[in-house]
Design an enzyme around this catalytic site. Sequence first.
Site, mmCIF file in Angstrom:
data_model
loop_
_atom_site.group_PDB
_atom_site.id
_atom_site.type_symbol
_atom_site.label_atom_id
_atom_site.label_comp_id
_atom_site.label_asym_id
_atom_site.label_seq_id
_atom_site.Cartn_x
_atom_site.Cartn_y
_atom_site.Cartn_z
ATOM 1 N N HIS A 87 0.798 -1.231 0.000
ATOM 2 C CA HIS A 87 0.000 0.000 0.000
ATOM 3 C C HIS A 87 0.823 1.270 0.000
ATOM 4 O O HIS A 87 0.257 2.353 0.040
ATOM 5 C CB HIS A 87 -0.924 0.048 1.215
ATOM 6 C CG HIS A 87 -2.006 -0.974 1.192
ATOM 7 N ND1 HIS A 87 -3.277 -0.706 0.728
ATOM 8 C CD2 HIS A 87 -2.009 -2.262 1.571
ATOM 9 C CE1 HIS A 87 -4.012 -1.794 0.835
ATOM 10 N NE2 HIS A 87 -3.269 -2.757 1.343
ATOM 11 N N LYS A 108 -8.427 13.871 4.874
ATOM 12 C CA LYS A 108 -7.566 12.690 4.839
ATOM 13 C C LYS A 108 -6.597 12.829 5.998
ATOM 14 O O LYS A 108 -6.542 13.883 6.636
ATOM 15 C CB LYS A 108 -6.801 12.614 3.512
ATOM 16 C CG LYS A 108 -6.077 13.934 3.143
ATOM 17 C CD LYS A 108 -5.411 13.864 1.788
ATOM 18 C CE LYS A 108 -6.409 13.946 0.644
ATOM 19 N NZ LYS A 108 -5.975 13.345 -0.590
ATOM 20 N N ARG A 109 -5.815 11.762 6.295
ATOM 21 C CA ARG A 109 -4.812 11.919 7.334
ATOM 22 C C ARG A 109 -3.901 13.105 7.008
ATOM 23 O O ARG A 109 -3.651 13.408 5.847
ATOM 24 C CB ARG A 109 -3.976 10.626 7.452
ATOM 25 C CG ARG A 109 -4.726 9.491 8.077
ATOM 26 C CD ARG A 109 -5.151 9.806 9.495
ATOM 27 N NE ARG A 109 -4.018 9.842 10.378
ATOM 28 C CZ ARG A 109 -3.775 8.932 11.327
ATOM 29 N NH1 ARG A 109 -4.611 7.936 11.534
ATOM 30 N NH2 ARG A 109 -2.713 9.034 12.092
ATOM 31 N N LYS A 131 0.934 14.516 1.582
ATOM 32 C CA LYS A 131 -0.412 14.835 1.071
ATOM 33 C C LYS A 131 -0.578 16.348 0.837
ATOM 34 O O LYS A 131 -1.501 16.777 0.172
ATOM 35 C CB LYS A 131 -1.471 14.315 2.029
ATOM 36 C CG LYS A 131 -1.498 12.776 2.146
ATOM 37 C CD LYS A 131 -2.533 12.315 3.169
ATOM 38 C CE LYS A 131 -2.459 10.836 3.490
ATOM 39 N NZ LYS A 131 -3.107 9.988 2.459
ATOM 40 N N THR A 140 -8.318 6.897 -1.833
ATOM 41 C CA THR A 140 -9.673 6.362 -2.033
ATOM 42 C C THR A 140 -10.695 7.469 -1.795
ATOM 43 O O THR A 140 -11.800 7.429 -2.339
ATOM 44 C CB THR A 140 -9.949 5.178 -1.087
ATOM 45 O OG1 THR A 140 -9.447 5.498 0.218
ATOM 46 C CG2 THR A 140 -9.283 3.921 -1.592
ATOM 47 N N LYS A 144 -14.409 8.774 -3.638
ATOM 48 C CA LYS A 144 -15.656 9.092 -2.931
ATOM 49 C C LYS A 144 -16.155 10.482 -3.320
ATOM 50 O O LYS A 144 -17.350 10.696 -3.514
ATOM 51 C CB LYS A 144 -15.438 8.988 -1.415
ATOM 52 C CG LYS A 144 -15.094 7.559 -0.960
ATOM 53 C CD LYS A 144 -14.512 7.506 0.456
ATOM 54 C CE LYS A 144 -13.842 6.145 0.700
ATOM 55 N NZ LYS A 144 -13.035 6.119 1.939
HETATM 56 O O1 73E Z 1 -2.714 5.777 -0.861
HETATM 57 C C1 73E Z 1 -3.274 5.138 0.261
HETATM 58 C C2 73E Z 1 -4.148 3.982 -0.206
HETATM 59 O O2 73E Z 1 -5.258 4.460 -0.937
HETATM 60 C C3 73E Z 1 -2.172 4.615 1.169
HETATM 61 O O3 73E Z 1 -1.426 5.709 1.644
HETATM 62 C C4 73E Z 1 -2.778 3.847 2.333
HETATM 63 O O4 73E Z 1 -3.543 2.759 1.791
HETATM 64 C C5 73E Z 1 -4.641 3.181 0.985
HETATM 65 C C6 73E Z 1 -5.410 1.951 0.560
HETATM 66 O O5 73E Z 1 -4.695 1.205 -0.376
HETATM 67 C C7 73E Z 1 -1.766 3.313 3.265
HETATM 68 N N1 73E Z 1 -1.891 3.217 4.609
HETATM 69 C C8 73E Z 1 -0.766 2.654 5.061
HETATM 70 N N2 73E Z 1 0.025 2.414 4.050
HETATM 71 N N3 73E Z 1 -0.580 2.833 2.923
HETATM 72 C C9 73E Z 1 -0.476 2.342 6.454
HETATM 73 C C10 73E Z 1 0.809 1.994 6.841
HETATM 74 C C11 73E Z 1 1.075 1.691 8.159
HETATM 75 C C12 73E Z 1 0.079 1.747 9.104
HETATM 76 C C13 73E Z 1 -1.211 2.083 8.734
HETATM 77 C C14 73E Z 1 -1.485 2.381 7.412
#
Ligand code: 73E
Length: 833
Positions: A375, A566-567, A572, A674, A678
């Site tokens: 991710h 978003k976070r 970002k 995501t 939305k």
């Molecule tokens: O771009 C997003 C993505 O849409 C990405 O930053 C996020 O995952 C979403 C779903 O695919 C994400 N979260 C984390 N890594 N990528 C993450 C890493 C460590 C702890 C918690 C979350």
Amino acid sequence: SNANNSKVKRASAPTIDVRSGMDVESLKQAITEHLFYQQGRNIVNTSLNDLYMAVSHTVHDRLLQHEHKTMNAVFDNNNVRLVSYMSAEFLMGPQLGVNLIDLNIMAEMEQAVQELGFSLNTIMAQEEEPGLGNGGLGRLAACYIDSMASQQIPAIGYGIRYEFGIFDQVIRDGWQVEITDKWLRNGNPWESARPELAVNVKFGGHTESYLDSNEYLRYRWKPDYMVTGIPYDTPIMGYKVPSCNFLRLWKSEAEESFDFSSFNQGDYYKAVEYKVKSENISKVLYPNDEMLGGKKLRLKQQYFFVSCSLQDMMNIHLRFDGKPQDFHKRWAIQLNDTHPSVAVAELMRILVDEYHVDWDVAWHTTCSTCSYTNHTLLPEALEKWPVGLFAYLIPRVLEIIFEINYRFLKEVSSRFPGDNGKLSRMSIIDESGEKFVRMANLACVGCCAINGVAELHTELLKQQILHDWVEMFPERFHNVTNGVTPRRFVVLSNPGLSNLIIESIGDKWPGKLDELRKLEPFADDAAFREKFRSVKLENKKILAALIKERTGVVVNPSSMFDVQVKRIHEYKRQHLSVLHIIALYLRIKQNPDIDIVPRTFIFGGKAAPGYFSAKLIIKLINSVGDVVNNDPDVKDRLKVVFFPDFNVTNAQLIYPAADLSEQISTAGKEASGTGNMKFSMNGALTIGTLDGANVEIREEVGNDNFFLFGLTAAQVEDAKRNGYNPHFIYDNNEELRNVISMINSGRFSNGDTNLFKPITDNLLWHDPFMLMADFSLYIACQDLVAETWKNTAEWNRMAILNVARMGKFSSDRSIQDYCEKIWKVKPFNIRKA
Ligand code: 73E
């Protein structure tokens, strides 16, 4: 199929009793009975929460019947392959509304509740959402289990039942303050504990070898202590289909029979300490999105839920009369990032140590079972654990990892003789300094499929961090672009738009989102555009009222709602939007009569509690808001709002009210996003970079209906290679200089010229996320946005086309992709079973 239909019905509970009837009268009766027998209340003296509980139990009863039928049908069939979606996070959001939609009884329940003298909206608002996730990754898991049920894919979501989910955010004096999320305080009507399915997990101690009865050399793990996992199940109903899966979350407890007194006579304190230590494992979600904490408890959480889940899956498999080594024929495991990737080693341990399967056979079984989704490319998010910690907590698992690694590296050196760089990069153990276990490498060795979450992300993954793995295992790589569930994010959250779409093209689209294409011709229909505009305006009025309530700021619903939720993370670039706001403010200050499009800037999102820069960005947003919102020269043309405690519940009110969606991450950094989907589904236009799924959204909606700006991922890399100099850009852009000077002047910090220095210094001297490079492109693009906004018909035409062309981004499509490319499973129609 009608005959089959009645067969299923006969096989289970009667259809029209107080726990299954779907008509208004049955619902009313069920609610009153639950109110009395579960909550001890009558309808005349009920509290809102008691009523919420009674309504939810009424719905839960009906879900259980579907779950029961589904699982009976699945477990009757020896040839079904089930999906196990393993995730440390499930950001579920409130359950009542979506379950009513899935069961197709929203109208009936509305009437039932109304006849009892209440409003369903008020009751739904009572629900405390399970916030068992940080952001996109956790919400994706929730969308995917929704879509698996809707696509009739037999599946179980496995995770942790955190007692405290993601913290509640309050804003004090412009700063984020974290409050414990006590989501279970008022009870959870959606879950059922299943103590009879409890399993134990070992921790600590040492390993020893022994000869089994066949004189084979085997290993056993003598743990220091064991922790019991108790599963809590929540039904996950499919949309307008009879299938109902479940989410199984593990709560940790002290192992009952583990007796300290036997070797620690009368040491009551030690015994209590052990109980506390055990219960701590599932106590709290780590709030670090894409940042490594490296905390011991987090590794314990990961191993705990993975071991519980694999034991549970093995128990289910053996109930089917399966052989342990045929585990992969029963189960396809999807690892949601590396958080559960210790599963590769734990499944080997179970097969080899507990079921005495030969190593090579067990390895084939393991690799054929597991797949891994990556991710993020951010290096700070790549999980690694000190080898010492592993050895201390789960010594036998570490031995197995060493064995996996030894055999794997032999394979690497025979495939790429003499390539020592490759060996050290691909080794599961990082030996460059202090030794670490690299969780992504473990996942890549032990998984038959590896995927990224958007096309660009998958490409970058292959070029950058997993390049060696592509050379070794090209056939393992796939892309599955993320998606979101339109049931929650359109049908539930935007009833005005949903009804308008249904009036125009019918009601098939929530389960088949490509149908939205039929809306395209309506983009040129002035009467439709007017209705569309009026739906959006109503949504904005609702949000405006909420903003007033939560922040005290009065906003104008007819201004452009420019939203970034978003976070909070530097990549970002929430602060890039802040620079734009200040640029507009400066234009007004320089010429108070300037013709400027009225805008309301709405921000929302949590910062990791230890992430200082992110917290300072929140403070900056609030500080700029304080000045801009109260300056009479602005004449209310600009408003800046930080909406506190962004969560799924609030999100459902924010997306439908947005005009402009800010998707402005540095190209190459946001794996998918995501929220971008939305917003667009709800008729917002996007201003965005060529990053993550933005690329594909733009492809789908058409270049003309998307505001693109900024460097590409390749240009970002080039700039960095060629010695990027942010200060040079600053020196040569007057507007940018004025913006930064205004921050540094203390204008937004009561004269304190130091408060925001960490932000401005970082931008001028380092700027790792290239705000300076993108600033002028962003401002120019925002000016185009403003020009377009002035033409209401054109804006709404573009917005309608966005809605019409978002079919690809339904999580149903993502799940179909996983089924075809990765899991090799087909829908299981329980009516035909
Ligand atoms: O771009 C997003 C993505 O849409 C990405 O930053 C996020 O995952 C979403 C779903 O695919 C994400 N979260 C984390 N890594 N990528 C993450 C890493 C460590 C702890 C918690 C979350």
